[in-house]
Scaffold this motif. Structure first.
Motif, mmCIF file in Angstrom:
data_model
loop_
_atom_site.group_PDB
_atom_site.id
_atom_site.type_symbol
_atom_site.label_atom_id
_atom_site.label_comp_id
_atom_site.label_asym_id
_atom_site.label_seq_id
_atom_site.Cartn_x
_atom_site.Cartn_y
_atom_site.Cartn_z
ATOM 1 N N TYR A 1 -42.503 55.359 -15.126
ATOM 2 C CA TYR A 1 -42.447 54.746 -16.305
ATOM 3 C C TYR A 1 -42.318 53.203 -15.816
ATOM 4 N N LEU A 2 -42.836 52.488 -16.698
ATOM 5 C CA LEU A 2 -43.373 50.989 -16.230
ATOM 6 C C LEU A 2 -42.478 49.968 -17.109
ATOM 7 N N ALA A 3 -42.139 48.840 -16.391
ATOM 8 C CA ALA A 3 -41.408 47.774 -17.451
ATOM 9 C C ALA A 3 -41.852 46.250 -16.662
ATOM 10 N N GLN A 4 -41.703 45.517 -17.229
ATOM 11 C CA GLN A 4 -42.382 44.074 -16.769
ATOM 12 C C GLN A 4 -41.394 43.088 -16.629
ATOM 13 N N ASP A 5 -40.159 43.575 -17.234
ATOM 14 C CA ASP A 5 -39.042 42.474 -16.958
ATOM 15 C C ASP A 5 -37.717 43.282 -17.238
ATOM 16 N N GLY A 6 -36.558 42.692 -16.789
ATOM 17 C CA GLY A 6 -35.299 43.304 -16.905
ATOM 18 C C GLY A 6 -34.836 43.756 -18.277
ATOM 19 N N LYS A 7 -35.425 43.107 -19.341
ATOM 20 C CA LYS A 7 -34.870 43.389 -20.455
ATOM 21 C C LYS A 7 -35.748 44.680 -21.012
ATOM 22 N N GLY B 1 -36.740 46.996 -18.770
ATOM 23 C CA GLY B 1 -36.323 47.649 -17.976
ATOM 24 C C GLY B 1 -35.153 48.479 -18.612
ATOM 25 N N LYS B 2 -34.057 47.506 -18.987
ATOM 26 C CA LYS B 2 -32.799 48.167 -19.553
ATOM 27 C C LYS B 2 -33.235 49.135 -20.691
ATOM 28 N N GLN B 3 -34.049 48.717 -21.670
ATOM 29 C CA GLN B 3 -34.535 49.509 -22.539
ATOM 30 C C GLN B 3 -34.933 51.123 -22.236
#
Length: 274
Positions: A181-187, A189-191
């Protein structure tokens, strides 16, 4: 007849020395990097020069070089060398052997105990692969332990703002059998952590919206009453204080960019099975 007898005696002595060092590393529980290659004979003097070359590349390490004339197999054992460092050094040794016109096939790389729990078994696997044609330019076979059998694929969340790094890692980790799974920023990532409950998070520290430190703090706060997901920091920040602060916050591992993909693979496996 005398020549054949002499050859057999030399082979027997060589096998005895090799077996001795295999037992030594296993009994001492020492890490041992191993490189195998199909090579043309250039005389004992050539292998002594190779040994000195390796020692110059890695000052202070103990190096043993063996050449088996019958099988045309070169073996190099190096004390205190993990798989990632052995793989990196193998690229240099391969180039050296090519310049000396000694290399006659591909190169195998392994490390005890990362590649297996028996050095002779690792060496046999490396040798068996030397005749294989590789689909990539490096011509190096890396020997790893058999894949861990998971009840389900481990879920990995990669929090990375660089799209190139994100794509490279996502493809590589997916090939290793992980659910990515990928996230581009901390927010984001938290979700994603709330949604998928990952087994392991790989995060950069320098992130927009919500930085890596804030994400790490949030993860630890959310899991005070239960085992938190493990966190690996993969960052371009190289200061010692960053590493120290991350470990104080409970991070499981810390790597800096540029990084060795082989080393990252093994660190992830180690964390997931521990």
């Amino acid at each position: 007849m005398k020549q054949n007898t002499k050859t057999r005696e030399q082979a027997s002595k060589l096998n005895g020395e090799l077996a001795y060092f295999c037992r030594y590393y296993e009994a001492s529980n020492l890490t041992c990097g191993m490189i195998a290659a199909r090579c043309r004979q250039r005389g004992d003097d050539g292998w002594e020069k190779l040994k000195k070359f390796v020692e110059a590349e890695r000052p202070g390490i103990a190096v043993q070089v063996f050449y088996e004339e019958e099988d045309k197999r070169l073996l190099i054992l190096m004390e205190d060398m993990n798989l990632a460092n052995t793989h990196h050094l193998a690229l240099t040794i391969k180039e050296y052997l090519q310049k000396q016109e000694q290399l006659a096939g591909s190169v195998g790389v392994g490390s005890y105990p990362e590649s297996g729990n028996a050095i002779q078994g690792i060496l046999a696997e490396m040798t068996a692969r030397l005749t294989q044609t590789l689909p990539y330019h490096s011509g190096i076979q890396v020997i790893m332990q058999q894949e861990q059998k998971w009840e389900r694929p481990p879920r990995l969340l990669l929090v990375e703002h660089d799209p190139v790094v994100q794509q490279i890692l996502a493809v590589r980790l997916a090939r290793n059998g992980y659910e990515i799974y990928l996230a581009q920023d901390g927010k984001e990532g938290k979700q994603k952590i709330q949604q998928i409950q990952p087994d392991l998070v790989i995060t950069e520290l320098t992130l927009p919206v919500m930085n890596g430190y804030q994400l790490i703090d949030w993860v630890q706060e959310q899991h005070e009453q239960a085992d938190p997901c493990k966190i690996v920091v993969l960052t371009d920040r190289r200061l010692e204080e960053d590493m120290s602060q991350c470990f104080q916050k409970g991070v499981a591992d810390f790597l800096t960019k540029p990084f060795s993909p082989v080393e990252l693979d093994w660190r992830i496996k180690r964390l997931l099975v521990s």
